[in-house]
Design a protein around this motif. Sequence first.
Motif, PDB file in Angstrom:
ATOM      1  N   HIS A  58     126.728  11.416  -1.138  1.00 20.20           N
ATOM      2  CA  HIS A  58     126.786  12.811  -0.699  1.00 20.20           C
ATOM      3  C   HIS A  58     125.981  13.714  -1.603  1.00 20.20           C
ATOM      4  O   HIS A  58     126.213  15.030  -1.746  1.00 20.20           O
ATOM      5  N   TRP A  59     125.216  13.441  -2.754  1.00 21.29           N
ATOM      6  CA  TRP A  59     124.289  14.131  -3.382  1.00 21.29           C
ATOM      7  C   TRP A  59     123.400  15.029  -2.473  1.00 21.29           C
ATOM      8  O   TRP A  59     123.063  16.312  -2.950  1.00 21.29           O
ATOM      9  N   LYS A  60     122.975  14.668  -1.276  1.00 17.69           N
ATOM     10  CA  LYS A  60     122.250  15.464  -0.481  1.00 17.69           C
ATOM     11  C   LYS A  60     123.020  16.706   0.219  1.00 17.69           C
ATOM     12  O   LYS A  60     122.542  17.547   0.511  1.00 17.69           O
ATOM     13  N   TYR A  61     124.523  16.605   0.150  1.00 19.06           N
ATOM     14  CA  TYR A  61     125.340  17.560   0.637  1.00 19.06           C
ATOM     15  C   TYR A  61     126.126  18.120  -0.358  1.00 19.06           C
ATOM     16  O   TYR A  61     126.867  19.165  -0.027  1.00 19.06           O
ATOM     17  N   GLY A  62     126.222  17.602  -1.668  1.00 19.96           N
ATOM     18  CA  GLY A  62     127.129  18.461  -2.270  1.00 19.96           C
ATOM     19  C   GLY A  62     127.187  17.729  -3.907  1.00 19.96           C
ATOM     20  O   GLY A  62     126.156  16.800  -4.051  1.00 19.96           O
ATOM     21  N   ASP A  63     127.592  18.459  -4.707  1.00 26.52           N
ATOM     22  CA  ASP A  63     127.538  18.125  -6.195  1.00 26.52           C
ATOM     23  C   ASP A  63     128.480  16.900  -6.486  1.00 26.52           C
ATOM     24  O   ASP A  63     129.629  17.321  -6.574  1.00 26.52           O
ATOM     25  N   PRO A  64     128.145  15.673  -6.969  1.00 27.37           N
ATOM     26  CA  PRO A  64     129.104  14.596  -7.205  1.00 27.37           C
ATOM     27  C   PRO A  64     129.989  15.238  -8.198  1.00 27.37           C
ATOM     28  O   PRO A  64     131.090  14.632  -8.024  1.00 27.37           O
ATOM     29  N   ALA A  65     129.594  15.869  -9.264  1.00 27.46           N
ATOM     30  CA  ALA A  65     130.615  16.066 -10.159  1.00 27.46           C
ATOM     31  C   ALA A  65     131.676  17.067  -9.586  1.00 27.46           C
ATOM     32  O   ALA A  65     132.700  16.913 -10.174  1.00 27.46           O
ATOM     33  N   GLU A  66     131.148  17.926  -8.977  1.00 24.71           N
ATOM     34  CA  GLU A  66     132.227  18.915  -8.399  1.00 24.71           C
ATOM     35  C   GLU A  66     133.203  18.095  -7.450  1.00 24.71           C
ATOM     36  O   GLU A  66     134.478  18.370  -7.431  1.00 24.71           O
ATOM     37  N   TRP A  67     132.665  17.071  -6.502  1.00 25.06           N
ATOM     38  CA  TRP A  67     133.467  16.265  -5.646  1.00 25.06           C
ATOM     39  C   TRP A  67     134.625  15.444  -6.666  1.00 25.06           C
ATOM     40  O   TRP A  67     135.650  15.293  -6.148  1.00 25.06           O
ATOM     41  N   ILE A  68     134.091  14.869  -7.697  1.00 20.93           N
ATOM     42  CA  ILE A  68     134.820  14.242  -8.572  1.00 20.93           C
ATOM     43  C   ILE A  68     135.970  15.078  -8.988  1.00 20.93           C
ATOM     44  O   ILE A  68     137.283  14.907  -9.118  1.00 20.93           O
ATOM     45  N   HIS A  69     135.794  16.525  -9.581  1.00 19.53           N
ATOM     46  CA  HIS A  69     136.872  17.252  -9.951  1.00 19.53           C
ATOM     47  C   HIS A  69     137.691  17.487  -8.783  1.00 19.53           C
ATOM     48  O   HIS A  69     138.918  17.566  -8.813  1.00 19.53           O
ATOM     49  N   THR A  70     137.323  17.577  -7.722  1.00 16.31           N
ATOM     50  CA  THR A  70     138.157  18.079  -6.587  1.00 16.31           C
ATOM     51  C   THR A  70     138.993  16.693  -6.256  1.00 16.31           C
ATOM     52  O   THR A  70     140.209  17.134  -5.871  1.00 16.31           O
ATOM     53  N   LEU A  71     138.407  15.617  -6.107  1.00 20.13           N
ATOM     54  CA  LEU A  71     139.170  14.589  -5.773  1.00 20.13           C
ATOM     55  C   LEU A  71     139.941  14.089  -6.686  1.00 20.13           C
ATOM     56  O   LEU A  71     141.230  13.462  -6.434  1.00 20.13           O
ATOM     57  N   GLY A  72     139.758  14.233  -8.039  1.00 18.83           N
ATOM     58  CA  GLY A  72     140.610  13.569  -9.052  1.00 18.83           C
ATOM     59  C   GLY A  72     141.250  12.433  -9.018  1.00 18.83           C
ATOM     60  O   GLY A  72     140.671  11.315  -8.743  1.00 18.83           O
ATOM     61  N   ASP A 127     129.930  18.228   7.148  1.00 17.67           N
ATOM     62  CA  ASP A 127     128.989  18.829   7.880  1.00 17.67           C
ATOM     63  C   ASP A 127     127.607  18.031   7.757  1.00 17.67           C
ATOM     64  O   ASP A 127     126.746  18.463   6.949  1.00 17.67           O
ATOM     65  N   HIS A 128     127.425  16.913   8.732  1.00 21.44           N
ATOM     66  CA  HIS A 128     126.159  16.147   8.602  1.00 21.44           C
ATOM     67  C   HIS A 128     124.872  16.948   8.798  1.00 21.44           C
ATOM     68  O   HIS A 128     123.673  16.750   8.129  1.00 21.44           O
ATOM     69  N   GLU A 129     124.785  18.077   9.396  1.00 19.27           N
ATOM     70  CA  GLU A 129     123.820  19.186   9.344  1.00 19.27           C
ATOM     71  C   GLU A 129     123.913  20.272   8.358  1.00 19.27           C
ATOM     72  O   GLU A 129     123.129  21.168   8.427  1.00 19.27           O
ATOM     73  N   GLY A 130     124.705  20.277   7.510  1.00 21.99           N
ATOM     74  CA  GLY A 130     124.969  21.317   6.630  1.00 21.99           C
ATOM     75  C   GLY A 130     124.219  21.328   5.436  1.00 21.99           C
ATOM     76  O   GLY A 130     123.322  20.383   5.142  1.00 21.99           O
ATOM     77  N   GLY A 131     124.346  22.192   4.359  1.00 20.51           N
ATOM     78  CA  GLY A 131     123.598  22.263   3.442  1.00 20.51           C
ATOM     79  C   GLY A 131     124.189  21.409   2.266  1.00 20.51           C
ATOM     80  O   GLY A 131     125.001  20.542   2.321  1.00 20.51           O
ATOM     81  N   ASN A 132     123.679  21.628   1.067  1.00 23.06           N
ATOM     82  CA  ASN A 132     123.840  20.982  -0.104  1.00 23.06           C
ATOM     83  C   ASN A 132     124.839  21.586  -0.840  1.00 23.06           C
ATOM     84  O   ASN A 132     125.067  21.169  -2.314  1.00 23.06           O
ATOM     85  N   ASP A 133     125.582  22.356  -0.410  1.00 22.06           N
ATOM     86  CA  ASP A 133     126.662  23.108  -1.335  1.00 22.06           C
ATOM     87  C   ASP A 133     128.134  22.732  -0.822  1.00 22.06           C
ATOM     88  O   ASP A 133     129.138  23.424  -0.872  1.00 22.06           O
ATOM     89  N   GLN A 134     127.962  21.674  -0.050  1.00 20.25           N
ATOM     90  CA  GLN A 134     129.444  21.335   0.553  1.00 20.25           C
ATOM     91  C   GLN A 134     130.619  20.812  -0.538  1.00 20.25           C
ATOM     92  O   GLN A 134     130.076  20.240  -1.588  1.00 20.25           O
ATOM     93  N   THR A 135     131.861  21.102  -0.229  1.00 25.62           N
ATOM     94  CA  THR A 135     132.865  20.322  -1.157  1.00 25.62           C
ATOM     95  C   THR A 135     133.501  19.136  -0.445  1.00 25.62           C
ATOM     96  O   THR A 135     133.211  18.895   0.394  1.00 25.62           O
ATOM     97  N   ALA A 136     134.327  18.777  -1.386  1.00 27.92           N
ATOM     98  CA  ALA A 136     135.077  17.450  -1.023  1.00 27.92           C
ATOM     99  C   ALA A 136     136.451  17.878  -0.603  1.00 27.92           C
ATOM    100  O   ALA A 136     137.503  16.982  -0.347  1.00 27.92           O
ATOM    101  N   ASP A 137     136.764  19.342  -0.100  1.00 34.30           N
ATOM    102  CA  ASP A 137     137.904  19.579   0.153  1.00 34.30           C
ATOM    103  C   ASP A 137     138.754  18.836   1.376  1.00 34.30           C
ATOM    104  O   ASP A 137     139.793  18.484   1.522  1.00 34.30           O
ATOM    105  N   ARG A 138     137.756  18.723   2.517  1.00 38.50           N
ATOM    106  CA  ARG A 138     138.335  18.010   3.661  1.00 38.50           C
ATOM    107  C   ARG A 138     138.707  16.475   3.348  1.00 38.50           C
ATOM    108  O   ARG A 138     139.582  15.992   3.945  1.00 38.50           O
TER     109      ARG A 138
END
Length: 317
Positions: free
Chosen positions: A226-240, A193-204
Motif C-alpha cells: 500500500h505504498w501507492k495508497y499510504g505511508d507504511p510507517a503510519e500504517w504500522i503505527h496505526t495497526l500496532g 479506496d482503490h481510486e484514492g490518493g496516497n494519503d490513506q490511513t489504516a483506520d478501516r
Amino acid sequence: MNKILTTDRRRFCQMGLAAAGLATTTGLLGQNGFADQPSGDGDKPWLRKTLKIGMIKLKDGSLEDKFRLAKEAGFEGVELNAPTVNVEEANAASKATGLIIDGTVGKYHWQTRHTDPDPAVRKEAMKLLKKGIENTAAVGGRTMLLVPGHGKDGTDQEVYDRAVAAIEEALPLAERNLVSIVIENVWNDFCYDHEGGNDQTADRLAKFVDEFRSIWVGVQFDIGNHWKYGDPAEWIHTLGRRIHKLDIKGFSRAEGKFTKITEGDINWPSVEKALHDIKFTGWLAAEVSGGGLERLKEINDHLEESLHCSKSISSVG
C-alpha cells in the motif's frame, strides 16, 4: 441480559484464558502478540526471515530439496499453500532440514471468495478456510494468511458483513488449533479506496480486525503493497499490536510498479523505526519473484539491507 453484551463478555473471557494459557505454557506470545519468538532471548534476531514456497525454484526437486535450498540461502522459515498441504511430506521435509513451517497462505481466496454474492461459493470458501486452518496446525504453523474478500462482490457494507461473518465462523476452529487468521492488506478494494490518493490511513483495516475482539485475528502487514495508497510507517503505527507478521516487497511510486525490495522508493528507515516503536519482533516473509540459490541469497541480502533483520532483539527493544 442483552445478547450482544453476553456474547462480548464470553469472547472477552475466552480471549483472556487463551492469552494466559499461551503466555504461561507455550511461550507463543511475543511483544506483538504472535512473534513466535522465545521470551527473553535477547540475542536472537529481531526479525526472522521466511518466504513463500512458490519462490523456491528447483527443477525436479522434492519438497525436502526446496526446504534445503531455502535454508542454504539463509532463511529460517517457509510458508506453504493451504489448504493443499501434504502434511506428511511437509513435516518430514521440515524435520530433515530444520526449516520451520511458520505458517501458510490461503491460495483459494481470490477465486473462491468469502464475499462472493453466491451463498454456495461462500460455503465452499468456508470449507477451504477450515481445512486450511487444520493443515496449518498439522505442520506446526501459527498463522494462515487470508484475503477476506473483494470490494467488487457487492456494496461496501455487504462485502464487509460477509467478510466478518466468514471469519467469525472460522474463529473457534482457529482458536482450538492455536492458529492466527492474519489479514493481508492487498489491492482488493477492501478497507481502502482503490481510486484514492496516497494519503490513506489504516483506520478501516484496524476497525475490521477489532470487530473480532480476538487475539486469533490480526494482520500480516505487507509493507510494499500500500505504498501507492499510504505511508507504511503510519500504517504500522496505526495497526500496532494487530500486526502478527510481516510481508515485504518493493514498490516505486515514481514508476507505479512493484520492484525488488531495495529498488523502489519506500523509506525503509522510517518503516524500521515504526516497527521498533510498536515493539514488533517476529516473522518477516519475502513475497517477491523467486528463483534458485543465487536469487534466494539476493533476496535474503535485500531483507537485511532494508530492515537489518539480524540485529538482536535486545538492541532494538
